[in-house]
Design an enzyme around this catalytic site. Structure first.
Site, PDB file in Angstrom:
ATOM      1  N   GLU A  13       0.902  -1.180   0.109  1.00 14.41           N
ATOM      2  CA  GLU A  13      -0.143  -0.158   0.089  1.00 14.41           C
ATOM      3  C   GLU A  13       0.770   1.448  -0.068  1.00 14.41           C
ATOM      4  O   GLU A  13       1.922   1.255   0.505  1.00 14.41           O
ATOM      5  CB  GLU A  13      -0.968   0.008   1.208  1.00 14.41           C
ATOM      6  CG  GLU A  13      -2.228   0.376   1.109  1.00 14.41           C
ATOM      7  CD  GLU A  13      -3.148  -0.614   0.201  1.00 14.41           C
ATOM      8  OE1 GLU A  13      -3.241  -0.309  -1.038  1.00 14.41           O
ATOM      9  OE2 GLU A  13      -3.549  -1.656   0.705  1.00 14.41           O
ATOM     10  N   HIS A  14       0.628   2.102  -0.987  1.00 15.77           N
ATOM     11  CA  HIS A  14       1.348   3.586  -0.929  1.00 15.77           C
ATOM     12  C   HIS A  14       2.818   3.114  -1.526  1.00 15.77           C
ATOM     13  O   HIS A  14       3.629   4.105  -1.354  1.00 15.77           O
ATOM     14  CB  HIS A  14       1.014   4.419   0.262  1.00 15.77           C
ATOM     15  CG  HIS A  14      -0.209   5.103   0.416  1.00 15.77           C
ATOM     16  ND1 HIS A  14      -0.424   6.196   0.209  1.00 15.77           N
ATOM     17  CD2 HIS A  14      -1.335   4.455   0.848  1.00 15.77           C
ATOM     18  CE1 HIS A  14      -1.746   6.518   0.432  1.00 15.77           C
ATOM     19  NE2 HIS A  14      -2.312   5.229   0.845  1.00 15.77           N
ATOM     20  N   ALA A  42     -15.435   2.535  -1.284  1.00 15.38           N
ATOM     21  CA  ALA A  42     -15.047   1.485  -0.252  1.00 15.38           C
ATOM     22  C   ALA A  42     -13.533   1.275  -0.290  1.00 15.38           C
ATOM     23  O   ALA A  42     -13.122   0.052   0.337  1.00 15.38           O
ATOM     24  CB  ALA A  42     -15.915   0.143  -0.234  1.00 15.38           C
ATOM     25  N   LEU A  60     -12.357  -0.094  -3.047  1.00 21.88           N
ATOM     26  CA  LEU A  60     -12.259  -1.244  -3.840  1.00 21.88           C
ATOM     27  C   LEU A  60     -11.851  -0.867  -5.384  1.00 21.88           C
ATOM     28  O   LEU A  60     -12.195  -1.741  -6.317  1.00 21.88           O
ATOM     29  CB  LEU A  60     -13.325  -2.146  -3.750  1.00 21.88           C
ATOM     30  CG  LEU A  60     -13.795  -2.723  -2.338  1.00 21.88           C
ATOM     31  CD1 LEU A  60     -14.920  -3.745  -2.219  1.00 21.88           C
ATOM     32  CD2 LEU A  60     -12.383  -3.322  -1.655  1.00 21.88           C
ATOM     33  N   SER A  61     -11.832   0.420  -5.557  1.00 22.64           N
ATOM     34  CA  SER A  61     -11.386   0.769  -7.005  1.00 22.64           C
ATOM     35  C   SER A  61     -12.529   0.865  -7.823  1.00 22.64           C
ATOM     36  O   SER A  61     -12.185   0.590  -8.991  1.00 22.64           O
ATOM     37  CB  SER A  61     -10.135   0.015  -7.608  1.00 22.64           C
ATOM     38  OG  SER A  61      -9.041   0.313  -6.971  1.00 22.64           O
ATOM     39  N   SER A  86     -13.640   3.591  -9.235  1.00 20.32           N
ATOM     40  CA  SER A  86     -13.200   4.293 -10.057  1.00 20.32           C
ATOM     41  C   SER A  86     -12.325   3.840 -11.117  1.00 20.32           C
ATOM     42  O   SER A  86     -12.517   3.832 -12.564  1.00 20.32           O
ATOM     43  CB  SER A  86     -12.666   5.747  -9.651  1.00 20.32           C
ATOM     44  OG  SER A  86     -11.572   5.258  -8.718  1.00 20.32           O
ATOM     45  N   GLU A  99      -7.595   9.344 -14.410  1.00 23.82           N
ATOM     46  CA  GLU A  99      -7.940   9.555 -12.993  1.00 23.82           C
ATOM     47  C   GLU A  99      -6.989  10.641 -12.511  1.00 23.82           C
ATOM     48  O   GLU A  99      -7.405  11.718 -11.753  1.00 23.82           O
ATOM     49  CB  GLU A  99      -7.464   8.122 -12.225  1.00 23.82           C
ATOM     50  CG  GLU A  99      -7.495   8.366 -10.598  1.00 23.82           C
ATOM     51  CD  GLU A  99      -8.918   7.757 -10.280  1.00 23.82           C
ATOM     52  OE1 GLU A  99      -9.565   6.962 -10.775  1.00 23.82           O
ATOM     53  OE2 GLU A  99      -9.290   8.268  -8.995  1.00 23.82           O
ATOM     54  N   ASP A 158       2.979   1.915  -4.919  1.00 22.96           N
ATOM     55  CA  ASP A 158       2.914   2.155  -6.365  1.00 22.96           C
ATOM     56  C   ASP A 158       3.483   3.419  -6.707  1.00 22.96           C
ATOM     57  O   ASP A 158       4.382   3.563  -7.707  1.00 22.96           O
ATOM     58  CB  ASP A 158       1.386   1.885  -6.828  1.00 22.96           C
ATOM     59  CG  ASP A 158       0.508   2.925  -6.354  1.00 22.96           C
ATOM     60  OD1 ASP A 158       0.698   3.687  -5.474  1.00 22.96           O
ATOM     61  OD2 ASP A 158      -0.750   2.769  -7.031  1.00 22.96           O
ATOM     62  N   ASP A 210      -4.354   0.313  -9.435  1.00 22.16           N
ATOM     63  CA  ASP A 210      -5.762  -0.005  -9.540  1.00 22.16           C
ATOM     64  C   ASP A 210      -6.031  -0.406 -10.864  1.00 22.16           C
ATOM     65  O   ASP A 210      -6.920  -1.434 -11.138  1.00 22.16           O
ATOM     66  CB  ASP A 210      -6.752   0.991  -9.000  1.00 22.16           C
ATOM     67  CG  ASP A 210      -6.328   1.533  -7.519  1.00 22.16           C
ATOM     68  OD1 ASP A 210      -5.885   0.827  -6.818  1.00 22.16           O
ATOM     69  OD2 ASP A 210      -6.772   2.365  -7.317  1.00 22.16           O
TER      70      ASP A 210
END
Ligand code: GLA
Length: 386
Positions: free
Chosen positions: A35-36, A127, A129-130, A132, A164, A38, A176
């Protein structure tokens, strides 16, 4: 045809009074770990889930674009030549941002037809869970085929990310969209975000008698503002002060020097990224050598690092993780950008009920809103659905 595709087809026919050419789908994702990392050129290990966004679409004779969704009554109408980040806003920034981004990657929009599109989804919004990325990738695969662009998966993921970043305005990384495009049934995508080299690694959850439980706290977040942007800036500062192009270039052995060079807060942010990259590598190796039962501790350590060093958790996520672990989950962590959204727990199938009940009871006793609990499986990436 899936229920969702049937619904999208009916939604299209009702709004546009004709049949779509086809329906395309792209899944949301769960990040198993990484996490964080990428946007720091590091490693991630997400998988596409069995919840998707679908787009029913048909080209038009003229150059008009019309888009509708199941979420609102609006019809967004715009001429193709007018699509640019400045001219679009609200929910339509996602699909129209993709139109613009395809052009930025070399699609000849001056030769392209307009289209009608209707979007439907069962990925919960906000949530973590991407949802977008799922919209972006569904539109990207649809137009790639309808306009005959021939872009490969990696380019489509980058198109989604550009939409995005520039049309929606969220400075997110490539994870994502990569998961949504590259996902595989029963497998996760081990992605090196510097080289974009991706390896699909079987998860084997079902064979090991495990399920992945999602605990959606319903605390909503947005990455275009606030904490996400701050954390990204801290990482950039940390890399600069350590004299490296990105935090990917630092390892656990560099931590003593980092603690001398950096202020205490930046040091904690940097320590999260360095150790999280290592945890991704350890998770992939452990999964291969020992199987999924053995990765629980790494998931839980990742959560602690996000809670204490990166400071992106919220009380609801911590309660979700703690109560799931206490009731027998073999590992648990928040997933996604943080500040709300969902936690995941890796649970023995036989204990799913006990863990779910424990989480619900813990939320109730803290006076938190009842979370939404559901299991997900690893699914194939974006494609034509029907
Ligand atoms: C969000 C972003 C991703 C990634 C995660 C954190 O999901 O969209 O690019 O940075 O947060 O790992």
């Amino acid at each position: 045809m899936s229920q969702l595709s049937t619904r999208a087809l009916a939604g299209f026919e009702e709004r546009f009074r004709r049949e779509p050419l086809g329906v395309w789908r792209a899944p949301g994702r769960v990040n198993l770990i990484g996490e964080h990392t990428d946007y720091n050129d590091g490693f991630v290990f997400p998988f596409a889930i069995d919840r998707s966004t679908v787009v029913a679409l048909a080209p038009r004779e003229d150059r008009t674009i019309q888009i509708t969704t199941s979420y609102s009554e609006d019809i967004v109408r715009i001429a193709l030549e007018n699509v640019s980040p400045d001219a679009i806003s609200g929910w339509s920034a996602y699909p129209l941002g993709v139109v613009w981004a395809l052009g930025e990657f070399g699609a000849d929009l001056s030769a392209a037809s307009g289209f009608d599109a209707h979007i439907d989804s069962d990925v919960p919004v906000g949530a973590g869970l991407s949802s977008s990325a799922a919209i972006e990738c569904a539109v990207a695969v649809a137009l790639n085929e309808v306009w005959g662009l021939g872009f490969d998966d990696e380019t489509l993921a980058r198109v989604g990310q550009l939409a995005e970043n520039k049309a929606v305005g969220a400075p997110t990384g490539i994870m994502d969209q990569s998961a949504s495009v590259l996902g595989h049934k029963d497998a996760a995508v081990f992605l090196d975000c510097r080289s974009l080299r991706a390896e699909v690694i079987p998860l084997g959850f079902e064979a090991a008698g495990l399920v992945l439980l999602v605990i959606n706290t319903l605390v909503s977040h947005a990455h275009a503002t606030g904490g996400y942007v701050d954390r990204r800036a801290s990482c950039e500062r940390g890399a600069q002060e350590m004299g490296v192009p990105s935090l990917r270039d630092l390892e656990v052995d560099d931590l003593p020097r980092a603690s001398e060079v950096l202020d205490p807060e930046t040091f904690k942010r940097v320590r999260h990224v360095i150790t999280e990259n290592q945890r991704v590598l350890d998770t992939v190796r452990t999964l291969r050598l020992e199987g999924p039962e053995a990765i629980g501790g790494l998931l839980t350590a990742s959560h602690a690092s996000m809670r204490d060093d990166f400071e992106i958790s919220v009380p609801e996520l911590d309660v979700a993780v703690q109560s799931a672990l206490y009731a027998g989950a073999i590992g648990a962590r928040m997933t996604g950008g943080g500040f709300g959204g969902a936690a995941i727990a890796l649970v023995r199938t036989a204990e799913l009920r006990a863990v779910s009940e424990a989480v619900l009871a813990a939320f109730a006793s803290h006076g938190f809103e009842r979370p939404d609990l559901f299991t997900v499986t690893a699914a194939d990436g974006a494609s034509r659905a029907d």
